[in-house]
Design a protein around this motif. Structure first.
Motif, PDB file in Angstrom:
ATOM      1  N   GLY A   1       0.654  -1.177  -0.113  1.00 37.42           N
ATOM      2  CA  GLY A   1      -0.063  -0.171   0.044  1.00 37.42           C
ATOM      3  C   GLY A   1       0.896   1.074  -0.038  1.00 37.42           C
ATOM      4  O   GLY A   1       0.146   2.348   0.268  1.00 37.42           O
ATOM      5  N   VAL A   2       2.112   1.291  -0.222  1.00 36.38           N
ATOM      6  CA  VAL A   2       2.934   2.305  -0.585  1.00 36.38           C
ATOM      7  C   VAL A   2       2.930   3.076  -1.865  1.00 36.38           C
ATOM      8  O   VAL A   2       2.978   2.214  -2.932  1.00 36.38           O
ATOM      9  CB  VAL A   2       4.351   2.101  -0.213  1.00 36.38           C
ATOM     10  N   ASP A   3       2.825   4.233  -1.984  1.00 37.86           N
ATOM     11  CA  ASP A   3       2.897   4.938  -3.288  1.00 37.86           C
ATOM     12  C   ASP A   3       4.372   4.979  -3.863  1.00 37.86           C
ATOM     13  O   ASP A   3       5.190   5.749  -3.152  1.00 37.86           O
ATOM     14  CB  ASP A   3       2.285   6.397  -3.106  1.00 37.86           C
ATOM     15  N   ALA A   4       4.605   4.057  -4.788  1.00 39.60           N
ATOM     16  CA  ALA A   4       5.943   3.767  -5.129  1.00 39.60           C
ATOM     17  C   ALA A   4       6.095   3.809  -6.668  1.00 39.60           C
ATOM     18  O   ALA A   4       5.367   3.522  -7.520  1.00 39.60           O
ATOM     19  CB  ALA A   4       6.394   2.401  -4.571  1.00 39.60           C
ATOM     20  N   HIS A   5       7.400   4.504  -7.098  1.00 31.86           N
ATOM     21  CA  HIS A   5       7.504   4.507  -8.382  1.00 31.86           C
ATOM     22  C   HIS A   5       9.354   3.992  -8.726  1.00 31.86           C
ATOM     23  O   HIS A   5       9.976   4.282  -7.645  1.00 31.86           O
ATOM     24  CB  HIS A   5       7.519   6.134  -8.785  1.00 31.86           C
ATOM     25  N   VAL A   6       9.511   3.722  -9.931  1.00 33.43           N
ATOM     26  CA  VAL A   6      10.940   3.613 -10.063  1.00 33.43           C
ATOM     27  C   VAL A   6      11.520   4.912 -10.526  1.00 33.43           C
ATOM     28  O   VAL A   6      11.118   5.388 -11.277  1.00 33.43           O
ATOM     29  CB  VAL A   6      11.089   2.555 -11.217  1.00 33.43           C
ATOM     30  N   ALA A   7      12.582   5.046 -10.049  1.00 32.45           N
ATOM     31  CA  ALA A   7      13.390   6.278 -10.156  1.00 32.45           C
ATOM     32  C   ALA A   7      14.772   6.433  -9.565  1.00 32.45           C
ATOM     33  O   ALA A   7      15.021   5.475  -8.822  1.00 32.45           O
ATOM     34  CB  ALA A   7      12.513   7.482  -9.715  1.00 32.45           C
ATOM     35  N   ASP A   8      15.634   7.356  -9.960  1.00 34.54           N
ATOM     36  CA  ASP A   8      16.894   7.326  -9.562  1.00 34.54           C
ATOM     37  C   ASP A   8      16.981   8.436  -8.670  1.00 34.54           C
ATOM     38  O   ASP A   8      16.724   9.643  -9.030  1.00 34.54           O
ATOM     39  CB  ASP A   8      17.820   7.583 -10.803  1.00 34.54           C
ATOM     40  N   ALA A   9      17.836   8.246  -7.626  1.00 36.28           N
ATOM     41  CA  ALA A   9      17.912   9.457  -6.572  1.00 36.28           C
ATOM     42  C   ALA A   9      18.683  10.704  -7.185  1.00 36.28           C
ATOM     43  O   ALA A   9      18.825  11.663  -6.672  1.00 36.28           O
ATOM     44  CB  ALA A   9      18.955   8.981  -5.473  1.00 36.28           C
ATOM     45  N   ARG A  10      19.667  10.519  -8.152  1.00 37.39           N
ATOM     46  CA  ARG A  10      20.297  11.642  -8.798  1.00 37.39           C
ATOM     47  C   ARG A  10      19.441  12.574  -9.795  1.00 37.39           C
ATOM     48  O   ARG A  10      19.787  13.313 -10.080  1.00 37.39           O
ATOM     49  CB  ARG A  10      21.418  11.147  -9.672  1.00 37.39           C
TER      50      ARG A  10
END
Length: 263
Positions: free
Chosen positions: A90-99
């Protein structure tokens, strides 16, 4: 220094196919629950609510706990498996890079960086990621940036084996500059508390404190599946008492810099 492209590829293999990040904080060893509890304590000492971005948030263990505590949490991680696990709880999550964060300026009240820095080999990339975290947090908001302790990494690499007459070059590099020795874990860098503070400062933030998370007894708990209530409580007490002591704080596996985004 390791090649970042190679580290990025190894991150996908390690976390996507080999290692269970959710279990690390829950059931893998007695150290995981200690790390989880202490990290939550550190976060909640400085923020009591609002919108939080969990950068490199793994399987969502911290994000879910904060959401259950009334925070509005979004998570990004470069590993699709982690994002799928976070979505499943149930977490709002997405693939992305910290940079390169896919969010507008000043759109969060706080940000967690509990993983990215120790997978980035160059100081340039680490400061870049820290600046991105600061960019998406509102002025006056808080960033929590974690590093892996160089002291603990050196101990794991060298203790419990014969000491060579001349230290191998990889030992010297680890102790002197935080450069990882070859291994399964896709490490980019190991920090001292002072170096972590310097990098967060270089990113334009004001460091409030740098603390050790698990304390000197954390390494013992890492070797135990179940430490029992008495030993776990003792380790927690020691972790709290030693958290901000220079030198002693580096005996924690994880260090956290708590910083404020300038007004």
């Amino acid at each position: 220094m390791s090649d970042q492209t190679d580290i990025d590829a190894r991150i996908q293999t390690y976390y996507g196919e080999v290692f269970d990040e959710h279990a690390r904080l829950t059931t893998r060893s007695a150290q995981g629950p200690l790390e989880f509890q202490r990290t939550q304590e550190i976060i909640r000492t400085h923020v009591s609510g609002g919108r939080v971005l969990d950068i490199g948030g793994g399987a969502g263990v911290h994000a879910r706990a904060l959401a259950d505590g009334g925070f509005d949490v979004a998570l990004i991680d470069p590993v699709p498996r982690h994002v799928e696990q976070a979505l499943s709880i149930g977490v709002d999550a997405h693939v992305a890079d910290a940079r390169e964060l896919p969010f507008s300026d000043a759109s969060f009240d706080a940000a967690l960086m509990l993983g990215p820095l120790y997978h980035l080999a160059s100081e340039h990339d680490r400061v870049r990621a820290l600046r991105e975290a600061a960019r998406v947090v509102r002025p006056g908001g808080v960033v929590f940036a974690a590093g892996l302790s160089r002291y603990i990494a050196f101990g794991k690499a060298t203790l419990g084996r014969p000491v060579p007459e001349l230290y191998p070059g990889e030992w010297v590099a680890l102790a002197a500059t935080g450069t990882p020795s070859p291994g399964r874990f896709p490490a980019g860098h190991f920090h001292t508390a002072e170096e972590l503070q310097a990098e967060v400062t270089a990113a334009g933030m004001h460091v409030l404190e740098v603390v050790g998370v698990e304390g000197p007894a954390g390494a013992l708990l890492e070797s135990l599946q179940d430490a029992g209530e008495q030993l776990s409580d003792a380790a927690l007490t020691i972790a709290r008492a030693s958290a901000d002591l220079p030198g002693i704080r580096d005996m924690s596996a994880h260090l956290i810099a708590v910083a404020r985004v300038p007004e």
